[in-house]
Write a protein that holds these residues in place. Sequence first.
Motif, PDB file in Angstrom:
ATOM      1  N   ARG A  80      20.795-123.834 -25.334  1.00  0.00           N
ATOM      2  CA  ARG A  80      20.907-125.191 -25.957  1.00  0.00           C
ATOM      3  C   ARG A  80      21.463-125.122 -27.348  1.00  0.00           C
ATOM      4  NH1 ARG A  80      19.622-129.975 -24.609  1.00  0.00           N
ATOM      5  NH2 ARG A  80      18.228-129.277 -23.220  1.00  0.00           N
ATOM      6  N   ASN A  81      22.828-125.726 -27.618  1.00  0.00           N
ATOM      7  CA  ASN A  81      23.423-125.780 -28.747  1.00  0.00           C
ATOM      8  C   ASN A  81      23.820-124.361 -29.506  1.00  0.00           C
ATOM      9  OD1 ASN A  81      23.058-128.630 -29.128  1.00  0.00           O
ATOM     10  ND2 ASN A  81      21.165-128.229 -29.912  1.00  0.00           N
ATOM     11  N   THR A  82      23.898-123.397 -28.610  1.00  0.00           N
ATOM     12  CA  THR A  82      24.333-122.023 -29.106  1.00  0.00           C
ATOM     13  C   THR A  82      25.972-122.364 -29.193  1.00  0.00           C
ATOM     14  OG1 THR A  82      23.909-119.750 -28.915  1.00  0.00           O
ATOM     15  CG2 THR A  82      24.505-120.722 -26.871  1.00  0.00           C
ATOM     16  N   PRO A  83      26.270-121.655 -30.123  1.00  0.00           N
ATOM     17  CA  PRO A  83      28.138-121.645 -30.261  1.00  0.00           C
ATOM     18  C   PRO A  83      28.482-120.622 -29.383  1.00  0.00           C
ATOM     19  CG  PRO A  83      26.989-120.348 -32.110  1.00  0.00           C
ATOM     20  CD  PRO A  83      25.846-121.057 -31.434  1.00  0.00           C
ATOM     21  N   VAL A  84      29.657-121.007 -28.650  1.00  0.00           N
ATOM     22  CA  VAL A  84      30.343-120.257 -27.745  1.00  0.00           C
ATOM     23  C   VAL A  84      31.663-120.146 -28.278  1.00  0.00           C
ATOM     24  CG1 VAL A  84      31.117-119.958 -25.236  1.00  0.00           C
ATOM     25  CG2 VAL A  84      29.039-121.138 -25.831  1.00  0.00           C
ATOM     26  N   TRP A  85      32.275-118.920 -28.707  1.00  0.00           N
ATOM     27  CA  TRP A  85      33.747-118.764 -29.309  1.00  0.00           C
ATOM     28  C   TRP A  85      34.590-118.072 -28.087  1.00  0.00           C
ATOM     29  CZ3 TRP A  85      32.711-115.941 -34.622  1.00  0.00           C
ATOM     30  CH2 TRP A  85      31.891-116.507 -35.439  1.00  0.00           C
ATOM     31  N   ALA A  86      35.779-118.348 -28.381  1.00  0.00           N
ATOM     32  CA  ALA A  86      36.785-117.574 -27.876  1.00  0.00           C
ATOM     33  C   ALA A  86      37.954-117.461 -28.812  1.00  0.00           C
ATOM     34  CB  ALA A  86      37.348-118.655 -26.636  1.00  0.00           C
ATOM     35  N   MET A  87      38.359-116.232 -28.627  1.00  0.00           N
ATOM     36  CA  MET A  87      39.449-115.755 -29.320  1.00  0.00           C
ATOM     37  C   MET A  87      40.481-115.567 -28.544  1.00  0.00           C
ATOM     38  SD  MET A  87      39.765-112.720 -32.105  1.00  0.00           S
ATOM     39  CE  MET A  87      39.480-111.514 -31.202  1.00  0.00           C
ATOM     40  N   VAL A  88      41.642-115.761 -28.787  1.00  0.00           N
ATOM     41  CA  VAL A  88      42.852-115.880 -27.919  1.00  0.00           C
ATOM     42  C   VAL A  88      44.145-115.362 -28.723  1.00  0.00           C
ATOM     43  CG1 VAL A  88      44.629-116.856 -26.187  1.00  0.00           C
ATOM     44  CG2 VAL A  88      42.256-117.557 -26.377  1.00  0.00           C
ATOM     45  N   GLU A  89      44.558-114.119 -28.055  1.00  0.00           N
ATOM     46  CA  GLU A  89      45.918-113.422 -28.530  1.00  0.00           C
ATOM     47  C   GLU A  89      46.758-113.831 -27.851  1.00  0.00           C
ATOM     48  OE1 GLU A  89      47.308-109.558 -30.836  1.00  0.00           O
ATOM     49  OE2 GLU A  89      45.517-109.479 -29.443  1.00  0.00           O
TER      50      GLU A  89
END
Length: 398
Positions: A78-87
Amino acid sequence: MTEDKPRSGYTLPVFAAASAIAALQWLKQRQAITSVKVDLINPDETVEIAIEQVSGIGETTALAITRSDPGDNLDITRNTPVWAMVELHREAEKQGSSSLSPTPYPLTPQITLLGGEGIGRIVDAEGKAAIYAYARQLLQANLLRLLSPEEKITVTIILPEGRQLADRTANAAFGVVDGLSLLGTSAISQPLSASGQLDIYLEELRQKIKQLNNSPLPPCPPASLLVFCIGENGLDLAQKLGISIQRLVKTANWLGPMLVEAGTQGLREILLFGYHGKLMKLAGGIFHTHHYFADGRQEILTAHCAKIGLPTPMLQKVFAQSTADAALNYLRTWDGENGSNWVEQVYNSIAQAIDDRSQTYIYNQIQQQVSVGSILFDRQRQIIVKSQVGIKLLNQLC
């Protein structure tokens, strides 16, 4: 006056997909993005997911962040950040690779997926990122439609808190280390940890008992014996040990109400089968095992170490460990170096306490005698201990 139904949310793959969509859209549009639409595939619907932040971090790379919302589940994410890096790569460019994952997933010729920091590694798959089929399908379907034929992308999913959160799960018992999994077969996170879902588990238990009474299994186990598995992990391992699915009941964290209902429905023998970090809570009289309600594992483990006579310096070491697994490993290391058998003694004491307190709990609620045994396993899927009653009940199972 009626209570509101528990609110469902979304699984981690949905938020990973939303972050990736936002990062790709930023690269193509260079505009502020506050939300994106995600095709969930399963179920067949499109939803809007809020984007917390998105920014370019180079001419061809962008990073976007969402926050996990599992609904009314008592979920550690719950509320944890989910990152996505796109190149973003053009066809003529050489597509880069990342040191974050030695084994990328080439979803399509245009999309390569990597597991970054906080995404677990699958031990049996040579360290491949624990990004499972539904998550890959979700990312592929939503990203491919945004790409022109000459464009290629590398997508890296990152869970900054994943490694820390994984220490509070049994992932390592099932071959996933160093982080969390992007797991699930559906987008919807049903509130199975919310109290409103207890009735579903109780009804499943009643139906299981009814089926056994109507169709006894030959030739050995009595109809009055069931195996309670704590969550999907216990359910999976019990089946791999050869216990019939017809004997297995998934309990989630509601051990107390499930034990009482089993006794009320006439069950007279119950085998508890679960990860030691969960089941040992029963030895301390904690019958709702979710950590949001109570923990006490270090206290319970240390108390049983004291009961069987561990020296004070060892008790202090056990109590100071960050997790029950770390304490178990400390005791195992000591036994290996000194030829002692503290683990056996301590866990026999814990297993006996689990049996005794469970039987007493049921009797105090409904004045029925139910025989309860227990089997505890560790993160490596190895059984640590079988209580005396647990051995007897296991021998009855075909």
